[in-house]
Motif scaffolding. Structure first.
Motif, PDB file in Angstrom:
ATOM      1  N   ASN A 113       0.822  -1.215   0.000  1.00 26.23           N
ATOM      2  CA  ASN A 113       0.000   0.000   0.000  1.00 26.23           C
ATOM      3  C   ASN A 113       0.856   1.266   0.000  1.00 26.23           C
ATOM      4  O   ASN A 113       0.950   1.953   1.023  1.00 26.23           O
ATOM      5  N   PRO A 114       1.464   1.591  -1.115  1.00 28.08           N
ATOM      6  CA  PRO A 114       2.308   2.792  -1.153  1.00 28.08           C
ATOM      7  C   PRO A 114       1.526   4.093  -0.968  1.00 28.08           C
ATOM      8  O   PRO A 114       2.131   5.143  -0.744  1.00 28.08           O
ATOM      9  N   ASP A 115       0.181   4.025  -1.033  1.00 28.44           N
ATOM     10  CA  ASP A 115      -0.634   5.220  -0.834  1.00 28.44           C
ATOM     11  C   ASP A 115      -0.669   5.655   0.637  1.00 28.44           C
ATOM     12  O   ASP A 115      -1.051   6.780   0.946  1.00 28.44           O
ATOM     13  N   VAL A 116      -0.232   4.777   1.561  1.00 26.76           N
ATOM     14  CA  VAL A 116      -0.206   5.148   2.982  1.00 26.76           C
ATOM     15  C   VAL A 116       1.175   5.735   3.290  1.00 26.76           C
ATOM     16  O   VAL A 116       1.922   5.220   4.117  1.00 26.76           O
ATOM     17  N   PHE A 117       1.485   6.809   2.608  1.00 25.73           N
ATOM     18  CA  PHE A 117       2.810   7.432   2.683  1.00 25.73           C
ATOM     19  C   PHE A 117       2.978   8.310   3.912  1.00 25.73           C
ATOM     20  O   PHE A 117       4.091   8.771   4.209  1.00 25.73           O
ATOM     21  N   TYR A 118       1.916   8.565   4.633  1.00 26.87           N
ATOM     22  CA  TYR A 118       1.917   9.524   5.733  1.00 26.87           C
ATOM     23  C   TYR A 118       2.121   8.871   7.099  1.00 26.87           C
ATOM     24  O   TYR A 118       2.257   9.560   8.098  1.00 26.87           O
ATOM     25  N   ILE A 119       2.154   7.549   7.158  1.00 25.86           N
ATOM     26  CA  ILE A 119       2.350   6.855   8.435  1.00 25.86           C
ATOM     27  C   ILE A 119       3.823   6.495   8.626  1.00 25.86           C
ATOM     28  O   ILE A 119       4.460   5.957   7.728  1.00 25.86           O
ATOM     29  N   GLU A 120       4.340   6.795   9.790  1.00 25.50           N
ATOM     30  CA  GLU A 120       5.706   6.404  10.163  1.00 25.50           C
ATOM     31  C   GLU A 120       5.588   5.075  10.900  1.00 25.50           C
ATOM     32  O   GLU A 120       5.373   5.030  12.120  1.00 25.50           O
TER      33      GLU A 120
END
Length: 372
Positions: free
Chosen positions: A151-158
């Motif tokens: 899921n590369p769209d969840v770019f905002y989670i560390e």
């Protein structure tokens, strides 16, 4: 004697003129064959943005439709959300899938950065064993790795900021374990560049405008769609040589900032392949470049006509020092390659972290893809 000198000079001039003509001829040929995909996407995004601004100024704002996945939260965490393009999900055991499903179904909630995922008592049987906590840690790590690369769209989670917590209830001789995922002692589990839900949604909106171009201009040929996305990434992105820059590993860095490292290229290629329903996976491992240097690297495997091929957008976009151009031979050097050619430089490694689960990658076609 003079005639020989004049003849020699004329020969040199003729050779120089011929060389210049060949040089400019190659430039013209490459420019003529170069796609205008970057300009087309920019114009498409500009038109959407203009329409959005116009709608904001109207009494009844017009809703701009950009395809997005549903963020509906389901109660049953065991319900399978795996899709054909969830390549790593399909390799998980049932316990890891519970964690993966919880992350997927709470994607919208997690934009707050503090939402706690309640996994309930699903792991009580595991935790009742002597090595239960260790096993749970392995299930968790595998799920996080699979989810992040599927899921590369969840770019905002560390993801390293996410922590696994347990709550133990004792009634007589019976122990019940509840498991939670939260931010622990961290203030939140968001990346520093996206500290709020509003900023996340604005970033997603920017990215999805680019995705919308490829969806709305989808070709009938799978090959043409793969090539179009490849060409766009190669022509629009600059390789970022500093890994300390913001978002260099994410689709935001690649698609919006237009600067990223290999992982950003690979994640963006998968993100757009997913949008076009083309089966694709991010691949990591070691690769040896043209200078003979072997390094950690990321690229893609993509499925075409029931066969898998290697695509490396990063290395198809080499850094050109000084005046020059990107020839087609360089631009497609690592495009839709089979095992015989690709394995000379790219060696996959399915273990994302030390002692982590070893994921398997698909077997490539023996030979390169040839357009019919």
């Amino acid at each position: 004697m003079k005639s020989k000198i004049v003849s020699f000079i004329m020969t040199i001039l003729t050779m120089l003129m011929f060389g210049l003509l060949c040089f400019f001829g190659i430039i013209i040929y490459n420019e003529f064959n170069k796609t205008n995909i970057v300009g087309e996407v920019q114009q498409f995004v500009s038109n959407i943005t203009t329409t959005e601004k116009k709608a904001e100024n109207e009494s009844e704002p017009e809703k701009i439709e950009i395809s997005q996945s549903s963020n509906k939260v389901e109660e049953n965490l065991n319900n399978d959300v795996g899709k054909n393009n969830r390549f790593f999900y399909n390799q998980l055991d049932n316990y890891s899938k519970i964690i993966y499903n919880a992350l997927e179904k709470n994607k919208e909630n997690m934009k707050s950065g503090i939402y706690e995922l309640n996994l309930g008592t699903s792991f009580s049987q595991v935790l009742s064993k002597g090595n239960g906590e260790s096993l749970l840690g392995e299930y968790y790590q595998s799920a996080i790795e699979a989810y992040a690369y599927d899921n590369p769209d969840v770019f905002y989670i560390e993801f390293p900021k996410l922590l696994l917590n347990m709550e133990t209830t004792i009634r007589g001789n019976e122990k019940t374990y509840k498991v939670f995922i939260n931010s622990g002692n961290n203030s939140n589990y968001l990346k520093d560049e996206f500290p709020s839900k509003e900023m996340i949604n604005n970033a997603i909106n920017e990215i999805e405008k680019i995705k919308a171009y490829f969806v709305q201009n989808k070709k009938n040929s799978t090959y043409e769609n793969i090539k179009l996305v490849h060409d766009y990434l190669v022509e629009s992105i600059e390789y970022e040589q500093s890994i300390l820059s913001d978002n260099v590993y994410s689709i935001y860095g690649a698609l919006i900032n237009k600067r990223c490292v290999c992982e950003g290229y690979a994640k963006s290629f998968k993100y757009l392949m997913d949008a076009l329903d083309i089966t694709c996976t991010i691949t990591i491992g070691k690769a040896t470049n043209s200078d003979g240097k072997t390094e950690n690297h990321a690229w893609n495997y993509v499925q075409l006509n029931d066969k898998w091929y290697g695509v490396d957008c990063t290395w198809d976009d080499p850094i050109i020092i000084g005046p020059g151009f990107l020839s087609n031979s360089s631009k497609y050097k690592y495009f839709l390659k089979g095992k015989n050619e690709f394995s000379k430089t790219h060696v996959p490694n399915g273990q994302f972290t030390e002692n982590g689960k070893i994921f398997e990658f698909p077997s490539l076609s023996e030979v390169d893809y040839k357009e019919l």
